[in-house]
Scaffold this active site. Structure first.
Site, PDB file in Angstrom:
ATOM      1  N   ASN A   1      35.133 -14.739  25.546  1.00  0.00           N
ATOM      2  CA  ASN A   1      33.754 -14.893  26.005  1.00  0.00           C
ATOM      3  C   ASN A   1      32.861 -13.941  25.205  1.00  0.00           C
ATOM      4  O   ASN A   1      32.230 -13.030  25.751  1.00  0.00           O
ATOM      5  CB  ASN A   1      33.651 -14.608  27.503  1.00  0.00           C
TER       6      ASN A   1
ATOM      7  N   HIS B   1      30.998  -9.891  38.433  1.00  0.00           N
ATOM      8  CA  HIS B   1      31.759 -11.073  38.828  1.00  0.00           C
ATOM      9  C   HIS B   1      31.838 -11.246  40.339  1.00  0.00           C
ATOM     10  O   HIS B   1      32.218 -12.325  40.803  1.00  0.00           O
ATOM     11  CB  HIS B   1      33.176 -11.016  38.255  1.00  0.00           C
TER      12      HIS B   1
END
Length: 435
Positions: free
Chosen positions: A307, A338
């Protein structure tokens, strides 16, 4: 596995696929002289609003409201204070939304709404764009409009100055996914005529489509194998290693496919690499370098490439501004970003320790292993160990709950991170004596 079905039935790819023809339409309209810069901003903003309503339903307000508040902060505060307040507001809002998910999953013991999960994902991407833009203003890369907003101007002038910000935060090619696009790059593409709308290479888009199709076919096959076998609750001894590796492979295939689709939508809208620029240049950072991720024997390199745009954002936002334990602070913030689920906290902190161990292990291996056969053996063993540790971390992060985390922890899979922890302790002690 309910959590596995939840992950792979995620409909984000369907909405991204529906946005693809509108991205092509936007690129086509940009070649028309009558399609003004203001019309381009409005088209991107209207597309973002329509996509948000289609994908999130009433939860779209949870994304639109913080975007409006972020624009108000960006247009009213000075360059030196805008980043601090934009960061605090955005992370506070996102944390409250994640607490709602915690309440649903752990207190009510109910599966969360899929639309709410899509909203949280979009909200995390919005946080990236808000903080990236506020940092640009704070560092002087983007000219602040706060002085102009505070002056006595008409409402239309105020809205005209705020429109690029609002359009950037909600433009539809990046609303549900895709690599982070800086505001400078976004503004240059919208305001430019030739650079925004290059003639697409049909071969490049076709190649991305072939890759996505191949990954989806491979994912179907791997999913059948994982579904037919035992899970972490039923596996025995070394069988658990295979279950972990296969399940993590399924997660990675899903990520790769989604990242390629997101990248294709951005490319179709004209926000991909410009002519003469390679995908690795500063302005354009694709998230998926599958070859590097699957062949590297370094956990640290995997971490930088996984990512990729998010990794660069975390480095800029946290790592470069941390004076004490920057690596640990970066991974701790990633766990916060997250959602702070138990598996995420454990997984990201474990990831930080593994990266630290990887630096020491590789440094000592480079220093003491001189022969070619020895280096080949080291790279082979390090590659296998890297893949298994990454699989361990990925399962911990994705399964999230304490019960699933306990199943992972008590399996044979825990041997792999423990080995790196022991090596970290021994090599750090030896390095201290050597110094």
């Amino acid at each position: 596995m309910d959590w596995l079905q939840l992950f792979f039935l995620h409909p984000v790819s369907l909405y991204q696929g529906a946005a693809f023809p509108f991205a092509l339409l936007f690129n086509y309209l940009c070649r028309k002289d009558s399609f003004s810069t203001c019309a381009r901003y409005l088209f991107l903003l209207a597309g973002g609003g329509a996509l948000a309503l289609a994908a999130m339903g009433p939860y779209a307000a949870l994304v639109v409201i913080p975007a409006l508040c972020a624009v108000a902060l960006l247009c009213s505060l000075g360059p030196q204070e805008v980043h601090r307040w934009a960061f605090l507001f955005q992370m506070s809002w996102q944390s409250l939304c994640h607490l709602g998910l915690h309440y649903t999953e752990y207190y009510l013991q109910e599966p969360p709404s899929m639309r709410f999960c899509i909203t949280l994902s979009s909200l995390m991407l919005l946080t990236q764009r808000v903080t990236s833009l506020s940092l640009d203003i704070c560092e002087g890369k983007v000219e602040a409009t706060s002085a102009g907003i505070k002056s006595r101007s008409s409402l239309s002038e105020h809205l005209g100055k705020a429109l690029p910000y609002f359009s950037y935060l909600l433009f539809f090619p990046a609303l549900l996914g895709g690599p982070l696009c800086s505001f400078q790059r976004f503004q240059a593409r919208v305001q430019g005529s030739s650079s925004l709308c290059p003639r697409h290479s049909f071969r490049a888009l076709t190649w991305k489509a072939v890759q996505i199709l191949g990954l989806e076919c491979l994912k179907v096959g791997v999913r059948r194998v994982v579904g037919a076998g035992a899970g972490l609750a039923d596996c025995r001894q070394l069988e658990c290693v295979y279950v972990m590796w296969a399940t993590a492979g399924l997660f990675k295939l899903t990520y790769y496919s989604q990242w390629l689709l997101d990248d294709s939508v951005l490319h179709a809208a004209g926000f991909g690499p410009v002519s003469g620029q390679s995908p690795g240049d500063e302005g354009y950072v694709p998230d998926a370098d599958i070859w590097t991720l699957e062949t590297t024997h370094r956990i640290s390199l995997f971490t930088r490439e996984w990512n990729h745009s998010t990794a660069r954002w975390l480095r800029r936002l946290v790592f470069q501004h941390s004076r004490v334990c920057p690596l640990l602070q970066t991974f701790a913030f990633s766990a916060w970003w997250h959602g702070l689920h138990p598996g995420q906290v454990f997984g990201f902190l474990c990831w930080a320790v593994m990266v630290k161990a990887d630096y020491l292990i590789h440094a000592f291996a480079t220093l003491f292993i001189k022969s070619w056969p020895g280096r080949l053996l080291y790279r082979t063993l390090a590659w296998a160990h890297t893949q298994l540790i990454i699989a361990y971390i990925m399962l911990a992060v994705e399964v999230r709950s304490l019960s699933a985390l306990w199943l992972l922890w008590k399996s044979y899979n825990s041997v792999f991170p423990v080995v790196y922890c022991v090596l970290l302790f021994l090599l750090a002690k030896r390095k201290h004596k050597f110094n």
